[in-house]
Design an enzyme around this catalytic site. Structure first.
Site: not given
Ligand code: CTP
Length: 419
Positions: A223-225
């Site tokens: 995932g990413n932030r």
């Protein structure tokens, strides 16, 4: 008609400086939710005059409206006639918001009927008007209602799309009054814009927000932030400017904004499918989502276990499609405006200019990201690059200010409407 007069303590002090809001309430079960909207408006410094219809008082009584607003409450034009309320209340208002707006109220407003205080107020108001409809799905979808909504929008009113969910009784569908906090957000934004016309009225815009998650196994993902806050700010701003908005969100956990059709997705491929479907009749699309460039080549249907040899598994990745580049290359409609975002850590502007060219979009919002920058914060700082070479710096400030600038830049690039 019963008139309840309650003087709120200190109501006269400083009241003149407060923005004047008329809260119209028509006769739907959702009238009780308007109490919460009223409370938010008064607590945030607005002078609110509640104008219910007779049928609204079947659901919430005049005493409640009067006590919460600190003003007398009446439904008809024959009370306090010397004050000419049927003209004054509308003339003096900075904003009129009707929540809930029933099918009957929308019909009356669209046709200019004036048989009670609220409909008179709507005819005399020269300020922005927001309608938050609530009704059963069949009534909302009926061509009569849809034509009335189109008429009101064409004249400049902001009509918030109803939410989808549980309706009165056992029914579920589109027609719920959106969350009062979200209606308040629309009101706040419309008030901030003042007398400016809802310049995206009649337009359909698509916004993507959040960060995609690419599953490795049933419990793990890449995932990413991205928090999704910038995309939500864009969606809310467009709705307050009168647009029909489709928001395709990935993994944000943020409540659905009022008046916005929200499609919930998880992965890049799901986001692509939802965006491509939504853009079929869209005037503009803004890709604010952080889309994963890669996904695991193989999805393990069971949890990947540790091995006794102490080693770690190797994860093979494959490329995800570049949705923004695809949208720009194959525009669903001629003249559709395509906007991208670029999060850069180094050589921000040079990389941004190169990315704008590579992706082929009309506008690219470039911002610098890093450990403490942008992700999850309420603020943003960016430069908006345009394909014609224009560069618009947006100073550090709330994400909603950047959202407004993006729509300001989209506006002159929209194709001419036929209506
Ligand atoms: N984007 C997209 N599809 C992808 C990746 C990104 O549509 N598979 C969109 C994002 O929504 C954003 C823009 O492309 O609007 C820029 O994303 P970014 O990750 O900065 O660009 P990349 O093409 O991934 O470039 P880089 O090589 O810098 O990662």
């Amino acid at each position: 008609m019963e008139v309840v007069r309650i003087r709120a303590r200190g109501a006269a002090v400083g009241a003149a400086a407060k923005p004047k809001v008329v809260l119209g309430v028509s006769g739907g079960i959702a009238a009780y939710k308007a109490c919460e909207l009223l409370r938010r408006l008064t607590e945030s410094g607005h002078d609110v005059r509640v104008v219910p219809t007779d049928s609204a008082l079947h659901f919430v009584g005049a005493a409640t409206w009067s006590a919460l607003s600190g003003h007398p409450v009446s439904t008809e034009v024959w009370d306090s006639v010397h004050e000419v309320p049927h003209v004054r209340i509308g003339q003096d208002a900075d904003l009129v918001v009707v929540a809930p707006a029933t099918a009957d109220m929308l019909a009356k407003a669209a046709h200019g009927l004036a048989d009670d205080l609220l409909t008179n107020t709507l005819l005399t108001a020269r300020c922005p008007v927001v309608f938050a409809p609530a009704m059963h799905t069949e009534m909302w979808e009926h061509p009569a209602t849809q034509e009335n909504v189109a008429t009101l929008r064409r004249r400049g009113a902001v009509v918030i799309e109803p939410a989808v969910g549980r309706l009165t009784g056992v029914d579920t569908g589109k027609g719920r009054l959106p969350d009062p906090g979200e209606i308040f957000e629309v009101c706040r934004r419309v008030l901030t814009r003042g007398a400016a016309a809802p310049d995206l009225a009649g337009r359909h815009v698509v916004v993507s927000a959040g960060g995609t998650r690419e599953p490795l196994d049933p419990v793990r993902y890449l995932g990413n932030r991205s928090s999704g806050k910038q995309g939500y700010a864009l969606a809310r701003a467009a709705a307050a400017r009168g647009a029909r908005v489709t928001l395709v969100e990935a993994n944000t956990g943020i409540p659905d904004p009022a008046g916005v059709d929200v499609v919930h997705v998880g992965t890049a491929l799901q986001l692509r499918e939802a965006v491509l479907k939504a853009v079929a009749d869209a005037d503009a699309v803004v890709m604010a989502a952080a889309v994963a460039d890669f996904r695991p080549a193989v999805y393990a249907s069971g949890k990947i276990k540790k091995k006794d040899d102490g080693g770690a598994p190797t994860v093979e990745l494959v490329r995800n499609p570049d949705i923004l580049a695809e949208l720009a290359a194959e525009r669903a409609l001629p003249g559709q405006v395509v906007v991208g975002f670029a999060a850069e850590t180094d050589d921000v502007l040079a990389n941004g200019r190169e990315k704008l060219r590579r992706k082929g979009c009309d506008l690219l919002v470039v911002n610098e990201v890093g450990e403490r920058k942008t992700f999850g914060s309420e603020e943003n700082e960016a430069v908006v690059l345009a394909s014609d070479g224009a560069e618009t710096p947006v100073p550090y400030g709330p994400k909603e200010a950047l959202a407004e600038t993006v729509w300001d830049l989209v506006l002159p690039r929209l194709r001419a409407t036929t209506s």
